[in-house]
Write an enzyme that holds these catalytic residues in place. Structure first.
Site, mmCIF file in Angstrom:
data_model
loop_
_atom_site.group_PDB
_atom_site.id
_atom_site.type_symbol
_atom_site.label_atom_id
_atom_site.label_comp_id
_atom_site.label_asym_id
_atom_site.label_seq_id
_atom_site.Cartn_x
_atom_site.Cartn_y
_atom_site.Cartn_z
ATOM 1 N N GLU A 40 14.332 11.077 103.633
ATOM 2 C CA GLU A 40 14.488 10.207 104.792
ATOM 3 C C GLU A 40 13.160 9.988 105.481
ATOM 4 O OE1 GLU A 40 17.046 12.252 107.464
ATOM 5 O OE2 GLU A 40 18.343 12.907 105.836
ATOM 6 N N CYS A 84 15.995 15.635 111.374
ATOM 7 C CA CYS A 84 15.556 15.779 109.993
ATOM 8 C C CYS A 84 16.667 16.246 109.063
ATOM 9 C CB CYS A 84 14.310 16.643 109.971
ATOM 10 S SG CYS A 84 14.392 18.313 109.529
ATOM 11 N N CYS A 112 15.283 27.596 108.033
ATOM 12 C CA CYS A 112 15.612 27.577 109.464
ATOM 13 C C CYS A 112 17.121 27.370 109.548
ATOM 14 C CB CYS A 112 14.873 26.449 110.180
ATOM 15 S SG CYS A 112 13.076 26.588 110.044
ATOM 16 N N CYS A 142 7.925 9.022 111.200
ATOM 17 C CA CYS A 142 8.174 10.414 110.839
ATOM 18 C C CYS A 142 8.489 10.435 109.351
ATOM 19 C CB CYS A 142 9.348 10.937 111.671
ATOM 20 S SG CYS A 142 9.834 12.618 111.217
ATOM 21 N N CYS A 159 18.805 23.961 110.710
ATOM 22 C CA CYS A 159 18.254 22.682 110.248
ATOM 23 C C CYS A 159 19.019 22.143 109.045
ATOM 24 C CB CYS A 159 16.781 22.871 109.890
ATOM 25 S SG CYS A 159 16.022 21.421 109.135
ATOM 26 N N CYS A 166 14.146 21.748 101.644
ATOM 27 C CA CYS A 166 13.162 22.646 102.249
ATOM 28 C C CYS A 166 13.539 24.090 101.923
ATOM 29 C CB CYS A 166 13.146 22.458 103.768
ATOM 30 S SG CYS A 166 11.853 23.417 104.595
HETATM 31 N N1 SAH Z 1 8.956 22.237 108.236
HETATM 32 C C1 SAH Z 1 8.253 21.722 109.371
HETATM 33 C C2 SAH Z 1 8.561 20.276 109.677
HETATM 34 C C3 SAH Z 1 9.983 19.820 109.648
HETATM 35 S S1 SAH Z 1 11.049 19.638 110.995
HETATM 36 C C4 SAH Z 1 8.493 22.596 110.580
HETATM 37 O O1 SAH Z 1 9.223 23.574 110.477
HETATM 38 O O2 SAH Z 1 7.881 22.340 111.615
HETATM 39 C C5 SAH Z 1 10.274 19.223 112.473
HETATM 40 C C6 SAH Z 1 10.852 19.979 113.660
HETATM 41 O O3 SAH Z 1 12.249 19.657 113.872
HETATM 42 C C7 SAH Z 1 10.776 21.497 113.487
HETATM 43 O O4 SAH Z 1 10.316 22.071 114.679
HETATM 44 C C8 SAH Z 1 12.232 21.838 113.224
HETATM 45 O O5 SAH Z 1 12.525 23.174 113.542
HETATM 46 C C9 SAH Z 1 12.957 20.850 114.103
HETATM 47 N N2 SAH Z 1 14.398 20.669 113.792
HETATM 48 C C10 SAH Z 1 15.009 20.794 112.603
HETATM 49 N N3 SAH Z 1 16.332 20.575 112.719
HETATM 50 C C11 SAH Z 1 16.581 20.303 114.018
HETATM 51 C C12 SAH Z 1 17.761 20.000 114.762
HETATM 52 N N4 SAH Z 1 18.929 19.904 114.188
HETATM 53 N N5 SAH Z 1 17.616 19.792 116.099
HETATM 54 C C13 SAH Z 1 16.408 19.854 116.688
HETATM 55 N N6 SAH Z 1 15.260 20.116 116.032
HETATM 56 C C14 SAH Z 1 15.347 20.366 114.708
#
Ligand code: SAH
Length: 350
Positions: free
Chosen positions: A90, A333, A114, A103, A117, A110
């Site tokens: 995406e 994301c 996390c 973005c 996520c 990934c």
């Molecule tokens: N892998 C990288 C970049 C990807 S996501 C990283 O970890 O930074 C970019 C940001 O969006 C990260 O801070 C991630 O934790 C956050 N993110 C992911 N899913 C989310 C969600 N459902 N709500 C809010 N932020 C989210």
């Protein structure tokens, strides 16, 4: 066929030489791709017709498709991109005043784990090629009218960019160079879960991109629960690497912190975060959780977000709360891909 947008594969200058063509043709082609927004070789009108046909026989500009294009009233547009091997990623265009921010994704899925996520639920399938990263940029750029240009790039889509640095850097080079998209490195941000070795590599390479480090917790114990990969990576190592990047790049650091109701949004978390980051030239970017279907996490109330902000500011930090744009088109994301997922992808998530 060779992917023309992939710097590692294209070798356009050599190819032109074998065709008996002058070297300046490479710059002409590049201009058509990046500034001219040409959809195909046929539109590259200052190239001889025979050359355009030969290019089309040996090279492909696009390896991807766009199975889904969503828009909202607030100017956000999101593309689901289909890759040649059937995988999906995406990318998003956000309009904010005169800013035109995109973005982009760096991997299919990934591996960082996390827990909140959507992108990582099925693990990582593979790295994107530089060409696939550049295609996202160009497809989003082509959504703009002729008199508008992309102004900012954030690598905050699917994947961990620092786990795919070898392919990301050539793509960002195309984004920032004058004969590419011409976007200044100070308007390009790489967001990372915090991989110290890769951050040191960026510092060693004299990178000038902004770095955003996703913390989500003020101590290792809580972070280990929220970010699986962190079990092998203590916060002190991440902060030391980030501090060094700040010294070499001169760029203000950003620390991202997703606020999850009842998990990491108490006043004591804010106090400890303020203590952890004290003395740094840094911005804390708070992101109220964007709910993912099927996951148990909750968005904190506006009041508790405000209290968290106040505590951090009281502790001397610069704080910003990320505005939620594009919620209605699953702009967080990994969510669009998930909503559109084939059963095959869903079964991997178990
Ligand atoms: N892998 C990288 C970049 C990807 S996501 C990283 O970890 O930074 C970019 C940001 O969006 C990260 O801070 C991630 O934790 C956050 N993110 C992911 N899913 C989310 C969600 N459902 N709500 C809010 N932020 C989210």
């Amino acid at each position: 066929m060779t992917h023309l947008l992939d710097p590692a594969a294209a070798n356009l200058t050599e190819w032109l030489a074998t065709q008996g063509q002058p070297g300046y043709r490479a710059a002409q082609v590049r201009r058509w791709l990046f500034a001219g927004r040409a959809p195909s070789f046929a539109e590259m009108s200052d190239l001889p017709t025979a050359l355009r046909e030969k290019l089309a026989a040996d090279y492909q500009i696009w390896t991807t498709t766009v199975p889904l294009h969503k828009q909202t009233g607030d100017g956000t547009e999101k593309l689901l991109i289909g890759l040649a091997d059937g995988e999906q990623i995406e990318c998003v265009l956000l309009r904010d005043g005169t800013r035109r921010t995109i973005c982009i994704s760096s991997q299919v899925g990934c591996a960082m784990g996390c827990v909140f996520c959507a992108s990582g639920l099925a693990g990582v399938a593979r790295n994107l090629t530089s060409g696939e990263i550049i295609e996202q940029m160009l497809r989003l750029d082509r959504l703009l009218p002729a008199d508008e240009r992309l102004s900012h790039i954030v690598v905050m889509g699917m994947g961990e960019p620092l786990a795919n640095l070898d392919r990301l850097l050539p793509a960002l080079e195309a984004a920032s160079s004058a004969d590419g998209l011409g976007i200044s490195p100070r308007r390009i941000t790489i967001s990372t879960v915090g991989l110290p070795r890769a951050i040191h590599r960026l510092a060693d390479a004299n990178s000038r991109y902004n770095l955003a480090v996703s913390l989500h917790a003020p101590d290792d114990e809580l972070r280990h629960k929220l970010v699986k990969v962190s079990q092998n990576i203590p916060l002190v190592e991440i902060l030391a690497a980030a501090d060094r990047y700040f010294e070499t790049s001169g760029r203000r650091l950003t620390f991202e912190y997703v606020l999850l109701a009842g998990l990491n949004d108490h006043e004591q978390h804010a106090r400890r975060l303020a203590k952890l980051l004290r003395g740094r030239t840094a911005l804390v970017n708070l992101i109220p959780y964007n709910p993912v279907a099927g996951l148990p996490y909750q968005t904190p109330s506006p009041t508790s977000v405000r209290q968290f902000v106040d505590t951090l500011r009281g502790g001397g930090l610069n704080v910003q709360v990320r505005e939620r744009k594009g919620d209605r088109i699953d702009a967080a994301c990994g969510q669009l891909r998930r909503a559109n997922a084939e059963p095959r992808v869903v079964s991997l998530a178990k």
